[in-house]
Design an enzyme around this catalytic site. Structure first.
Site, PDB file in Angstrom:
ATOM      1  N   ASP A  34       0.829  -1.209   0.000  1.00  0.00           N
ATOM      2  CA  ASP A  34       0.000   0.000   0.000  1.00  0.00           C
ATOM      3  C   ASP A  34       0.864   1.259   0.000  1.00  0.00           C
ATOM      4  O   ASP A  34       1.653   1.464   0.931  1.00  0.00           O
ATOM      5  CB  ASP A  34      -0.883  -0.038   1.252  1.00  0.00           C
ATOM      6  N   ASP A  35       0.721   2.098  -1.020  1.00  0.00           N
ATOM      7  CA  ASP A  35       1.434   3.373  -1.111  1.00  0.00           C
ATOM      8  C   ASP A  35       2.940   3.217  -1.287  1.00  0.00           C
ATOM      9  O   ASP A  35       3.718   4.078  -0.863  1.00  0.00           O
ATOM     10  CB  ASP A  35       1.158   4.259   0.116  1.00  0.00           C
ATOM     11  N   CYS A  73      -6.155   3.618  -3.558  1.00  0.00           N
ATOM     12  CA  CYS A  73      -6.443   2.322  -2.922  1.00  0.00           C
ATOM     13  C   CYS A  73      -7.657   1.572  -3.457  1.00  0.00           C
ATOM     14  O   CYS A  73      -7.523   0.530  -4.083  1.00  0.00           O
ATOM     15  CB  CYS A  73      -6.624   2.531  -1.418  1.00  0.00           C
ATOM     16  N   ARG A  77      -7.967  -1.838  -5.934  1.00  0.00           N
ATOM     17  CA  ARG A  77      -8.375  -3.143  -5.408  1.00  0.00           C
ATOM     18  C   ARG A  77      -9.589  -3.691  -6.147  1.00  0.00           C
ATOM     19  O   ARG A  77      -9.719  -4.903  -6.349  1.00  0.00           O
ATOM     20  CB  ARG A  77      -8.635  -3.021  -3.907  1.00  0.00           C
ATOM     21  N   LYS A 130      -5.806  -6.039   4.077  1.00  0.00           N
ATOM     22  CA  LYS A 130      -6.723  -4.930   3.816  1.00  0.00           C
ATOM     23  C   LYS A 130      -7.762  -5.305   2.761  1.00  0.00           C
ATOM     24  O   LYS A 130      -7.423  -5.880   1.733  1.00  0.00           O
ATOM     25  CB  LYS A 130      -5.897  -3.717   3.369  1.00  0.00           C
ATOM     26  N   HIS A 132     -11.197  -2.984   1.784  1.00  0.00           N
ATOM     27  CA  HIS A 132     -11.414  -1.638   1.221  1.00  0.00           C
ATOM     28  C   HIS A 132     -12.211  -1.605  -0.074  1.00  0.00           C
ATOM     29  O   HIS A 132     -12.095  -0.666  -0.861  1.00  0.00           O
ATOM     30  CB  HIS A 132     -10.063  -0.937   1.020  1.00  0.00           C
ATOM     31  N   HIS A 219       1.559   2.279   4.020  1.00  0.00           N
ATOM     32  CA  HIS A 219       0.541   3.327   4.148  1.00  0.00           C
ATOM     33  C   HIS A 219       0.615   3.953   5.541  1.00  0.00           C
ATOM     34  O   HIS A 219       0.970   3.304   6.506  1.00  0.00           O
ATOM     35  CB  HIS A 219      -0.832   2.677   3.935  1.00  0.00           C
ATOM     36  N   ASP A 325      -0.475  -0.795  -4.824  1.00  0.00           N
ATOM     37  CA  ASP A 325      -1.785  -0.306  -5.270  1.00  0.00           C
ATOM     38  C   ASP A 325      -1.715   1.069  -5.930  1.00  0.00           C
ATOM     39  O   ASP A 325      -2.625   1.470  -6.649  1.00  0.00           O
ATOM     40  CB  ASP A 325      -2.793  -0.288  -4.125  1.00  0.00           C
ATOM     41  N   ASN A 326      -0.650   1.806  -5.677  1.00  0.00           N
ATOM     42  CA  ASN A 326      -0.446   3.124  -6.288  1.00  0.00           C
ATOM     43  C   ASN A 326       0.946   3.611  -5.926  1.00  0.00           C
ATOM     44  O   ASN A 326       1.688   2.932  -5.224  1.00  0.00           O
ATOM     45  CB  ASN A 326      -1.503   4.135  -5.815  1.00  0.00           C
ATOM     46  N   LYS A 370       0.614   9.528  -5.683  1.00  0.00           N
ATOM     47  CA  LYS A 370      -0.668   8.848  -5.518  1.00  0.00           C
ATOM     48  C   LYS A 370      -1.839   9.769  -5.851  1.00  0.00           C
ATOM     49  O   LYS A 370      -1.805  10.962  -5.590  1.00  0.00           O
ATOM     50  CB  LYS A 370      -0.772   8.368  -4.065  1.00  0.00           C
TER      51      LYS A 370
END
Length: 530
Positions: A34-35, A73, A77, A130, A132, A219, A325-326, A370
């Site tokens: 994540d991130d 995010c 996903r 996660k 989301h 993240h 994810d980004n 992001k």
């Protein structure tokens, strides 16, 4: 002879029903972090961050120079789990319901999840981490095909629980039941150990598995065990100005960025490192130490997962895919949540976020951050490991996209994509299988269709070497880049090639119509209240 063949067929069928034959289809572990910025791990340029497990996966597997996500995010996903563009799956904006089908904030039934399809194909299905992509109970992982689930539902979670009671700061769930993280337990470790527990349980079932391992690191909030933070003491005293250049040079050495291309232009809003006071430099070094420590711990977790595969004797028949994810999180120091902090950065109770200064380094040599459709927002590391078939120590030019993951996994799993799901007709898959690309000497994915992005009014189209970008706050004025020569997006060619701009804008309009994308002004007022 006919009778003998008939007899053999009956015997094989009976053995299959009885479970006597071995299912040789590969297991799948899909790892999403994540991130994480483009150059935040060793195989993509972060030579100063210890990620030996990812380095080994890369050297024994295939990396992409260009692999695309949806810049943020929840939409990422949604595409990853369904193989659909985010709007088509119901999460065109985020995991909030804005009253339109493409913006309902949870996965629609017309878009079967990887777990739903693979479960019907005979796979065990598991998630740890996660979610989301749906907040309500009927939208949780266990209700969308995952037989075993350990997860938090929303977009962010503390990495430590600071209460001794059952009053969780961010609720966790195991198979739909509340789970309470013990005090001082680090969430990355719990996500890892729950996944390992699932793998050991599943091993008794004697069938292939699909594990979706969705770490929330790195993240925000920036939190890590102190021993990880201390590994990077004095590592970042060089500052972000120097390190972004070093990452750029390293990315070229690694082969994940073209040697004949320049780094993206310096973000003029970021203060020069040498202009900071000594105390400011110490403060910002500590923040990046924490960020590096979070990544380090994820890499260790991947090592534990791989060791478990070896112990279970399934490592030689397991596909491992790693991605983010980004890109890294942008923003300035005003975003620091000082009112929520209850300790120094990195500690339990602290609540600091990553900002543009170090994130420009994280995304180096790419542009922006992001939640933007520039390469730094939608371009991320992508590693596929499967020595039985995937080429070792190989780099592909791309252009891969999240929508390609589902058809690729269904190809490996010999899984049939359904025509209907929960009584409704399913959306067709827009992506392509990457299997041939991964297993041959083919240099890049020859995609006949364009790729598209829209998020909060920001738009992009990638078609061949061309990329069209338009940013909402700039009035969606067209920008055009030749990614084959300028992936850093330094040179806007829109004025020189108006016919290309017109062609890509027309393609975007067609895609937007097909995917129920609406003008951002129509949903902007609602989204601002979320």
């Amino acid at each position: 002879m006919i009778k003998n063949n008939y007899l053999l067929t009956l015997i094989f069928t009976f053995c299959s029903i009885a479970g006597w034959t071995q299912d040789k289809r590969p297991n799948v572990i899909l790892i999403l972090v994540d991130d994480l910025g483009f150059s935040d791990i060793e195989p993509y340029g972060a030579s100063e961050i210890h990620t030996p497990n990812l380095k080994e996966l890369a050297s024994q597997g295939t990396r992409f120079q260009e692999f695309y996500n949806n810049s943020i995010c929840a939409p990422t996903r949604a595409s990853l789990l369904t193989g659909q563009y985010a709007h088509r799956a119901g999460l065109g904006y985020f995991n909030v319901n804005l009253g339109l089908p493409a913006y309902q904030g949870f996965l629609n039934k017309e878009s079967p999840t990887l777990a739903e399809v693979l479960k019907k194909a005979g796979y065990s299905t598991m998630i740890s981490g996660k979610w989301h992509v749906g907040d309500d109970y009927d939208q949780w992982p266990a209700q969308r095909g995952f037989e075993r689930s350990f997860n938090f539902v929303g977009g962010a979670s503390n990495f430590y629980e600071i209460n001794d009671s059952t009053q969780a700061t961010v609720p966790l769930y195991k198979n739909n039941k509340p789970f309470y993280l013990p005090k001082d337990r680090y969430l990355t470790d719990e996500i890892t150990d729950q996944a390992i527990g699932f793998l050991k349980e599943q091993h008794q079932e004697k069938k292939p598995f699909f594990l979706y391992l969705a770490f929330n690191a790195p993240h925000w909030p920036l939190q890590a065990p102190e021993e990880e933070i201390q590994k990077y003491q004095r590592t970042y005293n060089v500052g972000w100005d120097s390190l972004r250049i070093k990452r750029y040079e390293s990315a070229i050495e690694q082969g994940v960025f073209p040697s004949n291309q320049a780094i993206t232009a310096q973000d003029t809003l970021i203060q020069k490192w040498k202009k900071l006071t000594y105390d400011e430099q110490q403060y910002w070094q500590r923040r990046q130490q924490v960020f590096a420590g979070m990544i380090d711990r994820v890499d260790q977790s991947i090592g534990k997962i791989r060791q478990t595969l070896k112990e279970l004797k399934v490592d030689d028949n397991t596909i491992i895919i790693f991605m983010s994810d980004n890109g890294a999180q942008g923003g300035d120091r005003a975003r620091i949540y000082t009112t929520r902090n209850a300790g120094p950065v990195g500690s339990a109770g602290s609540y600091d976020v990553q900002n543009s200064n170090w994130s420009q380094t994280g995304n180096s040599p790419l542009r922006s951050y992001k939640d933007n459709p520039y390469e730094g927002g939608i371009g991320a590391p992508f590693i596929v490991w499967y020595p039985k078939e995937v080429k070792a120590n190989t780099i592909k030019k791309g252009t891969g996209h999240l929508i390609d993951i589902a058809p690729t996994l269904y190809d490996y799993a010999q899984a049939k994509y359904p025509n209907s799901n929960y009584g409704v007709v399913t959306h067709t898959l827009p992506g392509v299988s990457l299997r041939t690309l991964l297993s041959t000497d083919q240099k890049q994915l020859d995609r006949p269709q364009a790729l598209f992005w829209e998020r909060a009014g920001n738009r992009a189209v990638r078609y061949g070497k061309w990329k069209l970008v338009s940013i909402y706050r700039n009035g969606n004025k067209a920008e055009l880049y030749d990614i084959d020569t300028d992936r850093a997006e330094n040179h806007n060619l829109a004025a020189q090639y108006p016919q290309v701009v017109a062609q890509l804008e027309e393609l975007y309009k067609e895609w937007a119509k097909d995917n129920d994308v609406v003008n951002y002004d129509r949903i902007k007022i609602q989204s601002s209240f979320r």
